[in-house]
Design an enzyme around this catalytic site. Structure first.
Site, mmCIF file in Angstrom:
data_model
loop_
_atom_site.group_PDB
_atom_site.id
_atom_site.type_symbol
_atom_site.label_atom_id
_atom_site.label_comp_id
_atom_site.label_asym_id
_atom_site.label_seq_id
_atom_site.Cartn_x
_atom_site.Cartn_y
_atom_site.Cartn_z
ATOM 1 N N ASP A 62 0.854 -1.190 0.000
ATOM 2 C CA ASP A 62 0.000 0.000 0.000
ATOM 3 C C ASP A 62 0.896 1.249 0.000
ATOM 4 O O ASP A 62 1.786 1.371 0.852
ATOM 5 C CB ASP A 62 -0.878 -0.049 1.268
ATOM 6 C CG ASP A 62 -1.919 1.051 1.303
ATOM 7 O OD1 ASP A 62 -2.379 1.482 0.230
ATOM 8 O OD2 ASP A 62 -2.267 1.481 2.428
ATOM 9 N N HIS A 83 -7.429 9.910 4.267
ATOM 10 C CA HIS A 83 -7.087 8.794 5.166
ATOM 11 C C HIS A 83 -7.459 9.178 6.593
ATOM 12 O O HIS A 83 -7.312 10.329 6.986
ATOM 13 C CB HIS A 83 -5.580 8.515 5.118
ATOM 14 C CG HIS A 83 -5.131 7.847 3.859
ATOM 15 N ND1 HIS A 83 -4.104 8.325 3.088
ATOM 16 C CD2 HIS A 83 -5.558 6.718 3.243
ATOM 17 C CE1 HIS A 83 -3.913 7.515 2.050
ATOM 18 N NE2 HIS A 83 -4.781 6.537 2.124
HETATM 19 P P1 13P Z 1 -8.393 4.650 6.009
HETATM 20 O O1 13P Z 1 -7.269 4.521 6.992
HETATM 21 O O2 13P Z 1 -8.996 6.003 6.028
HETATM 22 O O3 13P Z 1 -9.393 3.569 6.166
HETATM 23 O O4 13P Z 1 -7.748 4.512 4.561
HETATM 24 C C1 13P Z 1 -7.050 3.345 4.235
HETATM 25 C C2 13P Z 1 -6.333 3.472 2.954
HETATM 26 O O5 13P Z 1 -6.732 4.184 2.054
HETATM 27 C C3 13P Z 1 -5.109 2.688 2.781
HETATM 28 O O6 13P Z 1 -4.455 2.979 1.607
#
Ligand code: 13P
Length: 288
Positions: free
Chosen positions: A84, A178
């Site tokens: 990610d 996020h």
């Molecule tokens: P959140 O932490 O807001 O749920 O987002 C997760 C995300 O987009 C990881 O790439």
């Protein structure tokens, strides 16, 4: 079954639902996610940030753990192990080497020419090794594991350029953030999403910041080409709340709660429940 994410996300796009990307932080988290998606017969993408990878002693450890757990738990649904927000070529290559099945190169903090050049190079490496690859245009707002984004709305022309490089799915900033959305959040910019959708030739789109987005916005985003939705913070919040409650109610003392297996069990159950909710909301139940 460990696979790349290309087919599952393409299938979601055609079937008008979204695959959940759930980020993992430790063994308990991973086990809870795998058990919940197996129960619901849903495909899943396990997201690993660079910070989480480092915490778990490196991407090689994470890949070994996920592969072993997939076998030991007899998981039959498709699981992708995905980097990610890879912030550099180096981080992406480490994941290819470690045995991940999918990577994200987040070049949104570079200028567009540099983002294009590095994404192009990584598309070739990822596909040569059988991995899927996600790219990003227009940063996601808020903080993700120490990485702070300003939350720009992505430019459709830049999205078209990046999408044409052969990536498998595209993350585009559309006002998503996020972490927890502030009370004065303006909501997702569907006008921008529609323009991006029209400019990118049907490529599956990714919605980051999936924590706390209302159901109607999720549904509308899916109708405009979003086929993968990322969730991290919500699992962290429910895990922390369940653990806190267990201790505050004194259950740790009553049930020999200093045993870590007991202490972490309510949190793991809370993660399972969050995953079930998200899978149902995104429409990926029984889609494995
Ligand atoms: P959140 O932490 O807001 O749920 O987002 C997760 C995300 O987009 C990881 O790439």
């Amino acid at each position: 079954m460990l696979v790349n994410a290309t087919e599952m996300v393409k299938k979601a796009k055609d079937g008008h639902y979204a695959v959940a990307q759930i980020n993992i932080n430790n063994l308990e988290w991973t086990k809870a996610v795998l058990q919940a998606v197996e129960e619901l017969k849903a495909p899943v993408i396990l997201g690993v940030s660079e910070g989480a990878g480092k915490y778990m002693t490196g991407f090689t450890t994470v890949a070994a753990m996920v592969k072993a757990m997939d076998k030991a738990l007899n998981i039959t649904v498709p699981i992708a192990l995905h980097l990610d927000h890879g912030s550099s070529k180096d981080a992406c290559l480490k994941c290819v080497e470690a045995g991940f099945t999918s990577i994200m190169f987040d070049g949104s903090h570079f200028n567009i020419d540099e983002n294009i050049a590095t994404t192009k190079e990584l598309v070739e490496t990822a596909h040569k090794n059988g991995l899927s690859i996600e790219a990003e245009v227009g940063s996601i707002g808020g903080e993700e594991d120490g990485v702070i984004g300003m939350g720009e709305i992505a430019d459709p022309e830049q999205c078209r350029l990046i999408a044409s490089l052969g990536i498998d799915f595209l993350a585009a900033g559309i006002g998503n953030i996020h972490g927890v959305y502030p009370p004065n959040w303006k909501g997702l910019d569907f006008g921008a999403l529609e323009k991006i959708h029209n400019a990118t030739n049907g490529i599956p789109l990714v919605l980051h910041g999936g924590t706390g987005i209302p159901e109607d916005m999720i549904k509308k985003a899916i109708s405009l080409g979003v086929s993968k939705i990322n969730v991290n913070t919500e699992c962290q919040l429910t895990f922390a709340a369940a653990t806190r409650k267990y201790i505050e109610e004194g259950k740790d003392k009553a049930s020999k709660g200093f045993d870590p297996r007991k202490l972490l069990a309510p949190g793991a159950e809370a993660i399972k429940e969050t995953v079930r909710e998200k899978v149902r909301l995104f429409g990926s139940e029984n889609k494995a």
